[in-house]
Motif scaffolding. Structure first.
Motif, PDB file in Angstrom:
ATOM      1  N   GLN A  32      12.229  80.066 -65.576  1.00  0.00           N
ATOM      2  CA  GLN A  32      13.072  78.995 -66.501  1.00  0.00           C
ATOM      3  C   GLN A  32      12.828  77.455 -65.929  1.00  0.00           C
ATOM      4  N   ASP A  33      12.933  77.323 -64.487  1.00  0.00           N
ATOM      5  CA  ASP A  33      12.948  76.027 -63.824  1.00  0.00           C
ATOM      6  C   ASP A  33      11.427  75.510 -63.896  1.00  0.00           C
ATOM      7  N   PRO A  34      10.438  76.430 -63.281  1.00  0.00           N
ATOM      8  CA  PRO A  34       9.261  75.632 -63.441  1.00  0.00           C
ATOM      9  C   PRO A  34       8.847  75.440 -64.972  1.00  0.00           C
ATOM     10  N   LEU A  35       9.064  76.279 -65.862  1.00  0.00           N
ATOM     11  CA  LEU A  35       8.622  75.927 -67.041  1.00  0.00           C
ATOM     12  C   LEU A  35       9.267  74.512 -67.865  1.00  0.00           C
ATOM     13  N   ARG A  36      10.463  74.466 -67.372  1.00  0.00           N
ATOM     14  CA  ARG A  36      11.098  73.079 -67.933  1.00  0.00           C
ATOM     15  C   ARG A  36      10.604  72.019 -67.435  1.00  0.00           C
ATOM     16  N   ASN A  37      10.276  72.241 -66.235  1.00  0.00           N
ATOM     17  CA  ASN A  37       9.726  70.901 -65.561  1.00  0.00           C
ATOM     18  C   ASN A  37       8.209  70.759 -65.633  1.00  0.00           C
ATOM     19  N   PHE A  38       7.450  71.618 -66.136  1.00  0.00           N
ATOM     20  CA  PHE A  38       6.110  71.445 -66.341  1.00  0.00           C
ATOM     21  C   PHE A  38       5.491  71.666 -67.732  1.00  0.00           C
ATOM     22  N   ILE A  39       5.271  73.217 -67.761  1.00  0.00           N
ATOM     23  CA  ILE A  39       4.728  73.501 -69.148  1.00  0.00           C
ATOM     24  C   ILE A  39       5.542  73.379 -70.461  1.00  0.00           C
ATOM     25  N   LEU A  40       6.649  73.478 -70.388  1.00  0.00           N
ATOM     26  CA  LEU A  40       7.625  73.107 -71.555  1.00  0.00           C
ATOM     27  C   LEU A  40       8.582  71.918 -71.100  1.00  0.00           C
ATOM     28  N   SER A  41       8.077  70.868 -70.521  1.00  0.00           N
ATOM     29  CA  SER A  41       8.530  69.664 -70.549  1.00  0.00           C
ATOM     30  C   SER A  41       8.629  68.747 -71.587  1.00  0.00           C
ATOM     31  N   ARG A  42       9.453  67.767 -72.017  1.00  0.00           N
ATOM     32  CA  ARG A  42       9.348  67.077 -73.333  1.00  0.00           C
ATOM     33  C   ARG A  42       8.048  66.275 -73.146  1.00  0.00           C
ATOM     34  N   GLU A  43       7.350  65.875 -72.318  1.00  0.00           N
ATOM     35  CA  GLU A  43       6.158  65.364 -72.255  1.00  0.00           C
ATOM     36  C   GLU A  43       5.015  66.035 -72.769  1.00  0.00           C
ATOM     37  N   MET A  44       5.036  67.291 -72.163  1.00  0.00           N
ATOM     38  CA  MET A  44       3.945  68.371 -72.707  1.00  0.00           C
ATOM     39  C   MET A  44       4.020  68.624 -74.086  1.00  0.00           C
ATOM     40  N   VAL A  45       5.300  68.989 -74.424  1.00  0.00           N
ATOM     41  CA  VAL A  45       5.437  69.175 -75.814  1.00  0.00           C
ATOM     42  C   VAL A  45       5.153  68.263 -76.828  1.00  0.00           C
ATOM     43  N   TYR A  46       5.628  67.341 -76.653  1.00  0.00           N
ATOM     44  CA  TYR A  46       5.441  65.795 -77.146  1.00  0.00           C
ATOM     45  C   TYR A  46       3.884  65.556 -77.398  1.00  0.00           C
ATOM     46  N   ASN A  47       3.295  65.222 -76.364  1.00  0.00           N
ATOM     47  CA  ASN A  47       1.985  65.151 -76.273  1.00  0.00           C
ATOM     48  C   ASN A  47       0.680  66.101 -76.925  1.00  0.00           C
ATOM     49  N   VAL A  48       1.262  67.570 -77.033  1.00  0.00           N
ATOM     50  CA  VAL A  48       0.534  68.384 -77.860  1.00  0.00           C
ATOM     51  C   VAL A  48       0.461  68.076 -79.144  1.00  0.00           C
ATOM     52  N   PHE A  49       2.073  67.868 -79.761  1.00  0.00           N
ATOM     53  CA  PHE A  49       2.202  67.440 -81.322  1.00  0.00           C
ATOM     54  C   PHE A  49       1.436  65.985 -81.442  1.00  0.00           C
TER      55      PHE A  49
END
Length: 283
Positions: free
Chosen positions: A238-255
């Motif tokens: 959970q913590d590594p995903l929240r900070n990197f892969i599933l961070s707001r910046e990653m999800v937003y930039n993909v969109f």
């Protein structure tokens, strides 16, 4: 009767000729030919015109045997040597080709070590090269399986939500879009949800964690759609995903990258304005 051969000169009149020191004229008959003996031929061949200013020079034909026709015949205007190629030289030595073939066969049958002959070693090297090429092609054609692509979806239980909105500038807002109970609003919501689902499921980084997309409201302003994205995470990451892969910046930039790369016409009804995209992490 003895005949004394003398030099003959021509005067250019109908081919008539005079003997040196005499005014006797020699002319050909009515098509009759005069036979000359070998001495006369030698005398005639002893003088040769080289074609340069009418000069004369001795000819070597009388002294040379006919077998030397492949060598120099004379000189040109500037002193260059005129030669005649002899293509029959190789034909006069047919045994040379046979000797070369026998020599090659002898070399190929020589032992290079133990009982191995040279031709055996050459064939072995060729077969070895072919085997290496075929093995390389087979290895390249094998489908590489990424270990990261193997995962158990049942372990992804902990949700993560992102909310936001975007604008559809080519849509005209209607009263029916205020509530999702109308067919028009349901159709538009379903189309947008499918578009978002295709976007995130095709992402190599986010595809496995994506659970679904929901359009839960439309607002006036051309048409503004409010959306929610749901991702699922395994408990131990959970913590590594929240900070990197599933961070707001990653999800937003993909969109946002998807919106800039969208192939649909900017005048189409489903066109989303990239500048209008808003996203935040729901706590």
């Amino acid at each position: 009767m003895d005949i004394e051969m003398q030099n003959i000169r021509t005067n250019g009149e109908n081919g008539a000729a005079y003997v040196n020191g005499s005014t006797d004229r020699v002319t050909p008959g009515n098509g009759e030919s005069v036979a000359l003996d070998a001495k006369e031929t030698d005398v005639l061949l002893s003088v040769q015109v080289d074609g340069c200013n009418g000069g004369r020079k001795p000819s070597d034909h009388a002294a040379e045997p006919q077998g030397n026709q492949g060598h120099a015949l004379g000189e040109g205007c500037n002193g260059e040597v005129i030669t005649c190629s002899d293509d029959s030289e190789s034909q006069r030595n047919p045994g040379n080709a046979s000797r070369e073939i026998r020599s090659i066969k002898k070399e190929l049958n020589e032992f290079i070590f133990w009982k191995v002959k040279l031709w055996m070693a050459i064939i072995f090297i060729i077969l070895l090269i072919l085997a290496v090429i075929i093995s390389s092609l087979l290895l390249c054609s094998v489908i590489h399986e990424d270990v990261d692509e193997k995962f158990d979806p049942s372990l992804f239980k902990f949700p993560l939500y992102f909310n936001g909105s975007f604008q559809l500038p080519n849509q005209v807002f209607k009263e029916e879009l205020f509530t999702l109970s109308f067919n028009e609003s349901q159709t538009l919501a379903a189309d947008l949800q499918q578009k978002l689902a295709d976007l995130y499921r095709s992402s190599p980084a986010l595809g496995r964690y994506f659970s679904g997309a929901e359009i839960y409201a439309f607002r006036n302003g051309s048409v503004i759609a409010d959306y929610q994205l749901k991702f699922l995470m395994p408990e131990e990451q959970q913590d590594p995903l929240r900070n990197f892969i599933l961070s707001r910046e990653m999800v937003y930039n993909v969109f946002r990258q998807f919106l800039y790369d969208q192939e649909s016409d900017e005048s189409g009804p489903m066109y989303i304005d990239p500048v209008s995209l808003i996203m935040f992490l729901r706590q």
